[in-house]
Design a protein around this motif. Sequence first.
Motif, mmCIF file in Angstrom:
data_model
loop_
_atom_site.group_PDB
_atom_site.id
_atom_site.type_symbol
_atom_site.label_atom_id
_atom_site.label_comp_id
_atom_site.label_asym_id
_atom_site.label_seq_id
_atom_site.Cartn_x
_atom_site.Cartn_y
_atom_site.Cartn_z
ATOM 1 N N LYS A 72 0.817 -1.203 0.000
ATOM 2 C CA LYS A 72 0.000 0.000 0.000
ATOM 3 C C LYS A 72 0.856 1.260 0.000
ATOM 4 O O LYS A 72 1.829 1.373 0.739
ATOM 5 C CB LYS A 72 -0.917 0.006 1.226
ATOM 6 C CG LYS A 72 -1.948 1.129 1.212
ATOM 7 C CD LYS A 72 -2.935 0.976 2.356
ATOM 8 C CE LYS A 72 -3.993 2.075 2.310
ATOM 9 N NZ LYS A 72 -4.986 1.941 3.410
ATOM 10 N N GLY A 73 0.503 2.202 -0.862
ATOM 11 C CA GLY A 73 1.181 3.493 -0.899
ATOM 12 C C GLY A 73 2.654 3.390 -1.233
ATOM 13 O O GLY A 73 3.041 2.761 -2.214
ATOM 14 N N ASP A 74 3.501 3.990 -0.398
ATOM 15 C CA ASP A 74 4.937 4.069 -0.674
ATOM 16 C C ASP A 74 5.688 2.772 -0.388
ATOM 17 O O ASP A 74 6.852 2.637 -0.767
ATOM 18 C CB ASP A 74 5.566 5.184 0.175
ATOM 19 C CG ASP A 74 5.138 6.574 -0.264
ATOM 20 O OD1 ASP A 74 4.498 6.686 -1.322
ATOM 21 O OD2 ASP A 74 5.450 7.544 0.454
ATOM 22 N N VAL A 75 5.045 1.826 0.265
ATOM 23 C CA VAL A 75 5.724 0.616 0.739
ATOM 24 C C VAL A 75 5.635 -0.505 -0.289
ATOM 25 O O VAL A 75 4.605 -0.710 -0.931
ATOM 26 C CB VAL A 75 5.102 0.147 2.072
ATOM 27 C CG1 VAL A 75 5.752 -1.152 2.542
ATOM 28 C CG2 VAL A 75 5.253 1.223 3.130
ATOM 29 N N ILE A 76 6.739 -1.253 -0.445
ATOM 30 C CA ILE A 76 6.753 -2.447 -1.290
ATOM 31 C C ILE A 76 6.638 -3.677 -0.403
ATOM 32 O O ILE A 76 7.357 -3.812 0.597
ATOM 33 C CB ILE A 76 8.048 -2.533 -2.122
ATOM 34 C CG1 ILE A 76 8.133 -1.353 -3.096
ATOM 35 C CG2 ILE A 76 8.102 -3.849 -2.894
ATOM 36 C CD1 ILE A 76 9.411 -1.341 -3.925
#
Length: 224
Positions: A72-76
Amino acid sequence: MPVVTSSADTCPDSCPLKAKGCYALTGPLKLHWDKVTSGERGTDLDEALKPIRKLNRGALWRWGQAGDLPGKGDVIDHEAMRKIATVNRGKRAIVFTHKPPTPENLAILREVSEKGLNVNLSADNLEEADELADLGLPVVTVLSSEHGRKSAEPLGPFRERLRLLPRRTPKGRKIAVCPAIYADISCTECGVCADGDRKGVIIGFPAHGALKRHVDNVWCSGNP
């Protein structure tokens, strides 16, 4: 070419095209993407990767025709990327990400790169393309819509403007415009974006479509 669409929740907030400018925000793809994001369509990751697992050796496929890498969002999502890399062994994946190059994200991308899954870092201008290329991973970048003019098209005053468009990054890396822009060629016939070692060449995608003016503004704001 088989493609996977991921939820809009995977797109990082840091992407300047998230709210406006992304090609997936218009047309039939948006209708499909909205249903994937809402859960009306789609499966979990393991199920989605089953058809990819069955592809022949050397086959080309695409992760994220809309959406970004798992997480989600900026996280891998590390575990999800390991699964994708495992399924991709012996195959060629076209993958892009706008997620920020944090130390954690870079560690994951380098790990899967060693397993043959080459993820392209997406830049919004030529200066950022250099910054990302310095990290040692393949890079693609947005270009102004004028980079997309076909060679046979420019006449008169535009010919001079086309000549003056940058063909290299500020640090001297060559910009190779996606050939589908100016020739009758598809991703399955080209496949360069699936390659990890491009000898420092940056692949450029000129702004196009209904929202190209917004993309032009984003590109111009980061270039002299």
